[in-house]
Write a protein that holds these residues in place. Structure first.
Motif, short mmCIF file in Angstrom:
data_model
loop_
_atom_site.label_atom_id
_atom_site.label_comp_id
_atom_site.label_asym_id
_atom_site.label_seq_id
_atom_site.Cartn_x
_atom_site.Cartn_y
_atom_site.Cartn_z
N THR A 1 -1.63 3.52 -29.62
CA THR A 1 -0.46 4.04 -30.32
C THR A 1 -0.17 5.50 -29.99
O THR A 1 0.91 6.00 -30.28
N ASN A 2 -1.14 6.18 -29.36
CA ASN A 2 -0.92 7.55 -28.92
C ASN A 2 -0.48 7.63 -27.46
O ASN A 2 -0.37 8.73 -26.90
N GLY A 3 -0.27 6.46 -26.86
CA GLY A 3 0.18 6.43 -25.48
C GLY A 3 -0.92 6.58 -24.45
O GLY A 3 -0.63 6.68 -23.25
N GLN A 4 -2.17 6.58 -24.89
CA GLN A 4 -3.29 6.71 -23.96
C GLN A 4 -3.71 5.32 -23.45
O GLN A 4 -3.68 4.35 -24.19
N PRO A 5 -4.10 5.23 -22.19
CA PRO A 5 -4.47 3.91 -21.67
C PRO A 5 -5.70 3.34 -22.35
O PRO A 5 -6.67 4.06 -22.61
N THR A 6 -5.63 2.06 -22.66
CA THR A 6 -6.78 1.34 -23.20
C THR A 6 -7.67 0.91 -22.03
O THR A 6 -7.37 1.18 -20.86
N ALA A 7 -8.75 0.21 -22.34
CA ALA A 7 -9.59 -0.33 -21.27
C ALA A 7 -8.78 -1.26 -20.38
O ALA A 7 -8.97 -1.31 -19.16
N ALA A 8 -7.84 -1.99 -20.99
CA ALA A 8 -6.99 -2.89 -20.21
C ALA A 8 -6.06 -2.11 -19.28
O ALA A 8 -5.83 -2.49 -18.13
N GLY A 9 -5.51 -1.00 -19.78
CA GLY A 9 -4.66 -0.17 -18.94
C GLY A 9 -5.42 0.45 -17.79
O GLY A 9 -4.92 0.52 -16.66
N LEU A 10 -6.64 0.88 -18.06
CA LEU A 10 -7.47 1.45 -17.00
C LEU A 10 -7.84 0.38 -15.97
O LEU A 10 -7.90 0.66 -14.77
N ALA A 11 -8.06 -0.85 -16.45
CA ALA A 11 -8.40 -1.94 -15.53
C ALA A 11 -7.26 -2.22 -14.56
O ALA A 11 -7.49 -2.57 -13.40
N TYR A 12 -6.02 -2.07 -15.04
CA TYR A 12 -4.87 -2.26 -14.17
C TYR A 12 -4.95 -1.29 -12.98
O TYR A 12 -4.75 -1.67 -11.83
N GLY A 13 -5.27 -0.04 -13.27
CA GLY A 13 -5.39 0.96 -12.21
C GLY A 13 -6.55 0.67 -11.27
O GLY A 13 -6.45 0.88 -10.06
N VAL A 14 -7.67 0.20 -11.82
CA VAL A 14 -8.83 -0.13 -10.99
C VAL A 14 -8.48 -1.24 -10.01
O VAL A 14 -8.84 -1.19 -8.82
N MET A 15 -7.75 -2.26 -10.48
CA MET A 15 -7.40 -3.38 -9.61
C MET A 15 -6.47 -2.94 -8.49
O MET A 15 -6.49 -3.50 -7.39
N GLU A 16 -5.63 -1.93 -8.75
CA GLU A 16 -4.82 -1.38 -7.66
C GLU A 16 -5.71 -0.84 -6.56
O GLU A 16 -5.45 -1.06 -5.37
N GLY A 17 -6.77 -0.15 -6.95
CA GLY A 17 -7.69 0.39 -5.97
C GLY A 17 -8.41 -0.69 -5.19
O GLY A 17 -8.68 -0.53 -4.00
N TRP A 18 -8.74 -1.79 -5.85
CA TRP A 18 -9.45 -2.87 -5.18
C TRP A 18 -8.55 -3.72 -4.29
O TRP A 18 -9.00 -4.25 -3.28
N LEU A 19 -7.28 -3.88 -4.71
CA LEU A 19 -6.42 -4.86 -4.03
C LEU A 19 -5.36 -4.26 -3.11
O LEU A 19 -5.01 -4.87 -2.09
#
Length: 437
Positions: free
Chosen positions: A346-364
């Motif tokens: 609710t504060n606009g900060q990435p959750t673990a799920a949001g961070l995972a999205y960025g990690v998958m960009e790095g992997w894929l």
């Protein structure tokens, strides 16, 4: 590889001419070199589209899942819906889908011929600033243009109905395409018309109505901006069949799909994409790229944990890429209702799920997915190749199990922690994907 082979030959020669006392030691050396050579050969050559890899969970039977990659995963694959320009994603977004951000037809042209461009201008500018390609979802008819002006809708009276006059639709599309020529790269014809929430036309002719709207969009946009991509509305299989029969394929450059499933694990992606592919097979749309316009998962209040939600996002992305989806547009970066799988808090900060999205960009991103397979124990393995070097993304859709590391040396989790694979040559696989290299 050549040096390793030469070393093996040298040791074999030396073994044959050595004294009997030295033979056991040399034999062990040669056998070790031979094993390394065989492993190197196995992992040097990428596997084909249907990958088969063994789990170390016992004598389990392998269930191979056919996966057709679209080739290299491009940055545009990682798309996002952002509902407010005030919410800037902290992950890279190669593409943006403009939806639920106040840019519907009804919002842009509330009075015939009078356009309000401010919000759409800001959305396009924000996407451009992020280096993202823009897809605008057309539609949601203004009350003044609707064939059902009193029909209730959360998007305004008459918004989910066919325009009463196609000339009004053409004028709206032309105004948008002209203003944003070269800045909006793609136009999606409508949002999820197979769902009555977004389309109030007769259910028996949804596909036909969408084919009519698509033909008008194609004629207008191609005359104004020949480089723009026309994307079909995301239709369920039966409506898509009708859309194609009505000539819709000739109007679109990409096929919209909606693999957005409530309460189910991401491993249903292959079946969802497969259902669309079965309809496209043998038609002129068979080879057109698939764009998943709203991948998201709806959760209950007692839904998966934060770690599980991160795993869901990661698994959804890799499976969409592996099964031939060219682009996704996750809904949404700033969606914070109770039932949503949230990428931000609710504060606009990435959750673990949001961070995972960025990690998958790095992997894929920039990699090619050679294929995926799964075991009877629901261990999934997808091979990715970057610069000729294979790696594996693995996870379990069921219980955590020990699985083979397939000769890889390191394992990296979604948190970015890298560890060496132990002497056992296996790793504990759970719901969060891991990268084996």
């Amino acid at each position: 590889m050549r040096n390793l082979t030469m070393a093996l030959k040298t040791d074999l020669f030396y073994y044959t001419s050595a004294s009997r006392e030295e033979s056991p030691w040399l034999l062990r050396q040669c056998l070790t070199l031979l094993a390394v050579l065989l492993l190197s050969l196995f992992f040097y050559f990428p596997l084909g589209c249907a990958v088969s890899a063994s789990s170390s969970v016992g004598s389990s039977q392998q269930s191979s899942q056919a996966a057709t990659s679209t080739g290299m995963v491009r940055p545009e694959f990682f798309g996002m819906v952002v509902k407010s320009v005030a919410h800037v994603p902290s992950v890279e977004t190669g593409s943006r889908r403009l939806w639920d951000c106040g840019v519907t037809w009804a919002a842009v042209e509330p009075v015939q011929g009078s356009f309000r461009w401010a919000t759409l201008d800001a959305e396009v500018a924000a996407a451009q600033a992020a280096g993202a390609e823009v897809t605008l979802t057309l539609g949601m008819t203004p009350t003044w243009a609707s064939s059902q002006p009193t029909s209730p809708s959360t998007y305004g009276a008459g918004a989910t109905a066919m325009p009463a006059q196609m000339a009004d639709w053409d004028a709206y599309v032309r105004a948008v395409a002209t203003r944003y020529q070269g800045r909006i790269q793609a136009y999606e014809v409508w949002n999820a018309p197979s769902d009555p929430l977004y389309w109030s036309g007769a259910p028996a002719q949804v596909g036909t109505d969408m084919a009519t709207l698509s033909a008008h969009v194609a004629a207008v946009v191609r005359a104004v901006d020949s480089q723009a991509t026309i994307v079909s509305p995301a239709l369920k299989a039966s409506d898509l069949q009708q859309f194609l029969s009505a000539g819709g394929s000739s109007s679109v450059d990409a096929v919209g799909v909606a693999v957005s499933l409530a309460g189910q694990a991401p491993e249903v992606v292959p079946a969802g994409v497969g259902a669309i592919r079965s309809v496209l097979e043998g038609t002129s749309a068979e080879t057109k790229p698939l764009w998943n316009d709203q991948p998201s998962w709806t959760l209950g209040r007692a839904g998966p944990s934060a770690a599980d939600q991160a795993g869901y996002v990661a698994r959804a992305l890799v499976l969409n890429a592996a099964y031939g989806v060219s682009r996704v547009a996750w809904y949404a970066w700033d969606e914070n209702v109770d039932a949503a799988l949230r990428l931000t808090d609710t504060n606009g900060q990435p959750t673990a799920a949001g961070l995972a999205y960025g990690v998958m960009e790095g992997w894929l991103s920039g990699a090619t997915i050679n294929g995926c397979s799964s075991t009877a124990e629901q261990v999934w393995m997808c091979q990715v190749v970057r610069g000729g070097r294979p790696a594996w993304i693995v996870w379990s859709a069921g219980a955590a199990v020990q699985a083979s590391a397939m000769g890889m040396l390191t394992v990296t989790d979604l948190g970015g922690t890298e560890q060496a694979v132990g002497v056992s040559g296996s790793v504990l696989v759970g719901g969060s994907p891991m990268l084996l290299q």
